[in-house]
Scaffold this motif. Structure first.
Motif, PDB file in Angstrom:
ATOM      1  N   TYR A 267     -39.115 -80.660 -74.665  1.00  0.00           N
ATOM      2  CA  TYR A 267     -39.035 -81.431 -75.905  1.00  0.00           C
ATOM      3  C   TYR A 267     -37.661 -82.072 -76.091  1.00  0.00           C
ATOM      4  CZ  TYR A 267     -43.540 -79.697 -77.605  1.00  0.00           C
ATOM      5  OH  TYR A 267     -44.876 -79.434 -77.762  1.00  0.00           O
ATOM      6  N   VAL A 268     -36.610 -81.400 -75.621  1.00  0.00           N
ATOM      7  CA  VAL A 268     -35.251 -81.925 -75.792  1.00  0.00           C
ATOM      8  C   VAL A 268     -34.967 -83.072 -74.828  1.00  0.00           C
ATOM      9  CG1 VAL A 268     -32.787 -81.361 -75.578  1.00  0.00           C
ATOM     10  CG2 VAL A 268     -34.322 -79.787 -76.765  1.00  0.00           C
ATOM     11  N   THR A 269     -35.415 -82.966 -73.587  1.00  0.00           N
ATOM     12  CA  THR A 269     -34.967 -83.896 -72.549  1.00  0.00           C
ATOM     13  C   THR A 269     -36.065 -84.735 -71.915  1.00  0.00           C
ATOM     14  OG1 THR A 269     -35.206 -82.267 -70.748  1.00  0.00           O
ATOM     15  CG2 THR A 269     -33.126 -82.268 -71.961  1.00  0.00           C
ATOM     16  N   GLY A 270     -37.319 -84.480 -72.251  1.00  0.00           N
ATOM     17  CA  GLY A 270     -38.424 -85.126 -71.552  1.00  0.00           C
ATOM     18  C   GLY A 270     -38.420 -86.641 -71.622  1.00  0.00           C
ATOM     19  N   SER A 271     -37.998 -87.205 -72.738  1.00  0.00           N
ATOM     20  CA  SER A 271     -38.009 -88.656 -72.877  1.00  0.00           C
ATOM     21  C   SER A 271     -36.982 -89.343 -71.987  1.00  0.00           C
ATOM     22  CB  SER A 271     -37.757 -89.044 -74.337  1.00  0.00           C
ATOM     23  OG  SER A 271     -38.840 -88.650 -75.158  1.00  0.00           O
ATOM     24  N   VAL A 272     -35.974 -88.596 -71.547  1.00  0.00           N
ATOM     25  CA  VAL A 272     -34.916 -89.184 -70.723  1.00  0.00           C
ATOM     26  C   VAL A 272     -35.221 -89.044 -69.235  1.00  0.00           C
ATOM     27  CG1 VAL A 272     -32.452 -89.119 -70.156  1.00  0.00           C
ATOM     28  CG2 VAL A 272     -33.212 -88.735 -72.520  1.00  0.00           C
ATOM     29  N   SER A 273     -35.556 -87.838 -68.798  1.00  0.00           N
ATOM     30  CA  SER A 273     -35.709 -87.600 -67.364  1.00  0.00           C
ATOM     31  C   SER A 273     -37.098 -87.157 -66.950  1.00  0.00           C
ATOM     32  CB  SER A 273     -34.708 -86.526 -66.914  1.00  0.00           C
ATOM     33  OG  SER A 273     -35.073 -85.255 -67.455  1.00  0.00           O
ATOM     34  N   GLY A 274     -37.961 -86.864 -67.921  1.00  0.00           N
ATOM     35  CA  GLY A 274     -39.255 -86.291 -67.572  1.00  0.00           C
ATOM     36  C   GLY A 274     -39.218 -84.785 -67.455  1.00  0.00           C
ATOM     37  N   THR A 275     -38.033 -84.212 -67.547  1.00  0.00           N
ATOM     38  CA  THR A 275     -37.811 -82.759 -67.476  1.00  0.00           C
ATOM     39  C   THR A 275     -38.504 -82.134 -66.282  1.00  0.00           C
ATOM     40  OG1 THR A 275     -37.799 -82.766 -69.909  1.00  0.00           O
ATOM     41  CG2 THR A 275     -37.643 -80.646 -68.830  1.00  0.00           C
ATOM     42  N   HIS A 276     -37.998 -82.444 -65.100  1.00  0.00           N
ATOM     43  CA  HIS A 276     -38.422 -81.682 -63.925  1.00  0.00           C
ATOM     44  C   HIS A 276     -37.873 -80.261 -64.048  1.00  0.00           C
ATOM     45  CE1 HIS A 276     -38.497 -85.660 -61.372  1.00  0.00           C
ATOM     46  NE2 HIS A 276     -39.113 -85.782 -62.541  1.00  0.00           N
ATOM     47  N   ALA A 277     -36.562 -80.162 -64.280  1.00  0.00           N
ATOM     48  CA  ALA A 277     -35.873 -78.882 -64.502  1.00  0.00           C
ATOM     49  C   ALA A 277     -36.100 -77.882 -63.374  1.00  0.00           C
ATOM     50  CB  ALA A 277     -36.287 -78.275 -65.845  1.00  0.00           C
ATOM     51  N   ASN A 278     -36.451 -78.368 -62.196  1.00  0.00           N
ATOM     52  CA  ASN A 278     -36.807 -77.486 -61.091  1.00  0.00           C
ATOM     53  C   ASN A 278     -36.821 -78.313 -59.815  1.00  0.00           C
ATOM     54  OD1 ASN A 278     -38.174 -75.877 -59.182  1.00  0.00           O
ATOM     55  ND2 ASN A 278     -39.505 -74.963 -60.724  1.00  0.00           N
ATOM     56  N   PRO A 279     -35.978 -77.999 -58.825  1.00  0.00           N
ATOM     57  CA  PRO A 279     -35.975 -78.768 -57.584  1.00  0.00           C
ATOM     58  C   PRO A 279     -37.326 -78.811 -56.884  1.00  0.00           C
ATOM     59  CG  PRO A 279     -33.997 -77.430 -57.726  1.00  0.00           C
ATOM     60  CD  PRO A 279     -34.885 -77.003 -58.860  1.00  0.00           C
ATOM     61  N   ALA A 280     -38.110 -77.735 -57.015  1.00  0.00           N
ATOM     62  CA  ALA A 280     -39.430 -77.724 -56.384  1.00  0.00           C
ATOM     63  C   ALA A 280     -40.351 -78.754 -57.026  1.00  0.00           C
ATOM     64  CB  ALA A 280     -40.053 -76.332 -56.483  1.00  0.00           C
TER      65      ALA A 280
ATOM     66  N   LYS B 266     -26.859-100.960 -64.960  1.00  0.00           N
ATOM     67  CA  LYS B 266     -27.910-100.407 -65.805  1.00  0.00           C
ATOM     68  C   LYS B 266     -28.634 -99.269 -65.102  1.00  0.00           C
ATOM     69  CE  LYS B 266     -31.908-101.795 -68.582  1.00  0.00           C
ATOM     70  NZ  LYS B 266     -32.779-102.936 -68.987  1.00  0.00           N
ATOM     71  N   THR B 267     -28.910 -99.480 -63.813  1.00  0.00           N
ATOM     72  CA  THR B 267     -29.585 -98.441 -63.029  1.00  0.00           C
ATOM     73  C   THR B 267     -28.726 -97.195 -62.921  1.00  0.00           C
ATOM     74  OG1 THR B 267     -30.741-100.136 -61.749  1.00  0.00           O
ATOM     75  CG2 THR B 267     -30.646 -97.911 -60.809  1.00  0.00           C
ATOM     76  N   GLY B 268     -27.430 -97.408 -62.649  1.00  0.00           N
ATOM     77  CA  GLY B 268     -26.519 -96.277 -62.539  1.00  0.00           C
ATOM     78  C   GLY B 268     -26.387 -95.517 -63.848  1.00  0.00           C
ATOM     79  N   LYS B 269     -26.350 -96.259 -64.958  1.00  0.00           N
ATOM     80  CA  LYS B 269     -26.260 -95.622 -66.267  1.00  0.00           C
ATOM     81  C   LYS B 269     -27.516 -94.820 -66.570  1.00  0.00           C
ATOM     82  CE  LYS B 269     -25.232 -96.642 -71.116  1.00  0.00           C
ATOM     83  NZ  LYS B 269     -24.944 -97.720 -72.108  1.00  0.00           N
ATOM     84  N   ALA B 270     -28.673 -95.373 -66.191  1.00  0.00           N
ATOM     85  CA  ALA B 270     -29.938 -94.668 -66.412  1.00  0.00           C
ATOM     86  C   ALA B 270     -29.982 -93.374 -65.615  1.00  0.00           C
ATOM     87  CB  ALA B 270     -31.113 -95.564 -66.035  1.00  0.00           C
ATOM     88  N   LEU B 271     -29.544 -93.429 -64.350  1.00  0.00           N
ATOM     89  CA  LEU B 271     -29.540 -92.228 -63.518  1.00  0.00           C
ATOM     90  C   LEU B 271     -28.588 -91.183 -64.082  1.00  0.00           C
ATOM     91  CD1 LEU B 271     -30.384 -90.635 -61.046  1.00  0.00           C
ATOM     92  CD2 LEU B 271     -28.639 -91.847 -59.722  1.00  0.00           C
TER      93      LEU B 271
ATOM     94  N   MET C  51     -29.572 -87.403 -65.078  1.00  0.00           N
ATOM     95  CA  MET C  51     -28.892 -86.224 -64.546  1.00  0.00           C
ATOM     96  C   MET C  51     -28.378 -85.336 -65.679  1.00  0.00           C
ATOM     97  SD  MET C  51     -26.796 -87.869 -61.319  1.00  0.00           S
ATOM     98  CE  MET C  51     -26.035 -86.295 -60.882  1.00  0.00           C
ATOM     99  N   ILE C  52     -27.833 -85.952 -66.709  1.00  0.00           N
ATOM    100  CA  ILE C  52     -27.377 -85.171 -67.866  1.00  0.00           C
ATOM    101  C   ILE C  52     -28.555 -84.423 -68.484  1.00  0.00           C
ATOM    102  CG2 ILE C  52     -26.475 -85.352 -70.222  1.00  0.00           C
ATOM    103  CD1 ILE C  52     -24.735 -87.696 -69.218  1.00  0.00           C
ATOM    104  N   ALA C  53     -29.691 -85.108 -68.617  1.00  0.00           N
ATOM    105  CA  ALA C  53     -30.866 -84.480 -69.200  1.00  0.00           C
ATOM    106  C   ALA C  53     -31.349 -83.307 -68.347  1.00  0.00           C
ATOM    107  CB  ALA C  53     -31.984 -85.513 -69.362  1.00  0.00           C
ATOM    108  N   GLU C  54     -31.395 -83.493 -67.021  1.00  0.00           N
ATOM    109  CA  GLU C  54     -31.827 -82.411 -66.142  1.00  0.00           C
ATOM    110  C   GLU C  54     -30.871 -81.225 -66.203  1.00  0.00           C
ATOM    111  OE1 GLU C  54     -34.712 -82.073 -63.979  1.00  0.00           O
ATOM    112  OE2 GLU C  54     -35.227 -83.500 -65.543  1.00  0.00           O
ATOM    113  N   CYS C  55     -29.585 -81.510 -66.262  1.00  0.00           N
ATOM    114  CA  CYS C  55     -28.587 -80.444 -66.383  1.00  0.00           C
ATOM    115  C   CYS C  55     -28.791 -79.670 -67.683  1.00  0.00           C
ATOM    116  CB  CYS C  55     -27.190 -81.050 -66.327  1.00  0.00           C
ATOM    117  SG  CYS C  55     -25.844 -79.835 -66.415  1.00  0.00           S
ATOM    118  N   LEU C  56     -28.971 -80.395 -68.777  1.00  0.00           N
ATOM    119  CA  LEU C  56     -29.164 -79.737 -70.071  1.00  0.00           C
ATOM    120  C   LEU C  56     -30.469 -78.942 -70.099  1.00  0.00           C
ATOM    121  CD1 LEU C  56     -27.972 -82.485 -72.585  1.00  0.00           C
ATOM    122  CD2 LEU C  56     -26.835 -80.329 -72.034  1.00  0.00           C
ATOM    123  N   ALA C  57     -31.511 -79.477 -69.471  1.00  0.00           N
ATOM    124  CA  ALA C  57     -32.799 -78.781 -69.470  1.00  0.00           C
ATOM    125  C   ALA C  57     -32.682 -77.416 -68.800  1.00  0.00           C
ATOM    126  CB  ALA C  57     -33.852 -79.633 -68.759  1.00  0.00           C
TER     127      ALA C  57
END
Length: 276
Positions: free
Chosen positions: A65-78, A7-12, A16-22
């Motif tokens: 708006y597209v990805t925030g619910s999944v990953s929080g949308t960091h979208a930035n390594p910093a 479950k943890t691996g699936k969530a991660l 990752m997919i969400a961050e990539c898409l963002a």
């Protein structure tokens, strides 16, 4: 235990997919408006740079708006690094998020090339520019120091600008900040924050603010034929839009967490109640 790990691996993976898409969304829209600015004469944006800035900013809003619910949308390594240092984000996820974000930058650049490839080739031929030696149209994809700005000065600028960005993000998302935008309006304000930074400083070095936004497209351009114009780039600049934002993000986060957050009245009330 196995089910928990799965479950943890699936969530991660989903994160990752969400961050990539963002990052893909941000780069696809942002680099496309950079193409509109750079490749056309007359450009619709040459006398209206706010259009470029607001497009980049709204791309960030859309990505949230597209990805925030999944990953929080960091979208930035910093941002990811700052959240790990100060907001309890898991250190185990930091590198996977970075990989996903850079991958999103690569994919976004490839989509921009699919859209504008023929225009880029015409631009290079019409202006007698070589991709490798002149870096023809490379500014569509990744950043360079602007006029009268040295590479080291550009890196210093990125430290300052990214510090302001992350300071703003931390303020907007702080649960104790009672004047922060409520509910889903935070995404719009973060987008406008990106836009005003671009409108006020975009000509300095393209206001990278985000290592993945610069590095992912730079890797794509290296593969696509820009060669040394992408790596190491003139003045060995390639690493500076990485180092500057990473340092700047920590500076901005530290400023908020040490100089403002401890004095939030709402936080003080919670602390007093807990002590009672």
């Amino acid at each position: 235990m196995r089910k928990v790990m799965e479950k943890t691996g699936k969530a991660l993976l989903g994160e990752m997919i969400a961050e990539c898409l963002a990052v893909m969304i941000i780069v696809t829209i942002g680099d496309s408006v950079a193409a509109m600015f750079s490749l056309y004469d007359p450009s619709p944006y040459k006398q209206a740079y706010w259009g470029v800035a607001i497009t980049w900013g709204l791309a960030v809003t859309l990505a949230i708006y597209v990805t925030g619910s999944v990953s929080g949308t960091h979208a930035n390594p910093a941002v990811t690094l700052a959240l790990a240092c100060y907001r309890g984000f898991s250190w185990k996820k930091v590198v996977p998020y970075w990989v996903a974000q850079i991958g999103g930058g690569f994919l976004g650049a490839s989509l921009v090339y699919a859209l504008y490839g023929s225009v880029i080739q015409h631009y290079a031929l019409a202006n007698h520019l070589d991709w490798v030696n002149d870096g023809a149209a490379s500014g569509v994809f990744f950043t360079h120091p602007g006029d009268f700005v040295t590479p080291l000065h550009a890196m210093m600028n990125e430290v300052i600008l990214t510090a302001i960005l992350v300071l703003g993000i931390f303020a907007i998302t702080c649960e104790y900040n009672t004047v922060a935008p409520q509910a889903n309006s935070g995404a719009l304000i973060i987008g406008l924050l990106v836009a005003i930074l671009g409108a006020s400083s975009g000509f300095l070095e393209g206001w990278a603010l985000n290592p993945a936004r610069d590095l992912g497209p730079r890797i794509f351009c290296f593969v696509a034929g820009w060669g040394r114009a992408a790596f190491p780039s003139p003045g060995n600049y390639w690493w500076m839009p990485i180092a500057g934002p990473m340092v700047g993000g920590l500076v901005g986060a530290t400023l908020y967490q040490t100089l403002l957050r401890p004095f939030m009245p709402a936080r003080a009330r919670v602390t007093t109640t807990a002590a009672d």
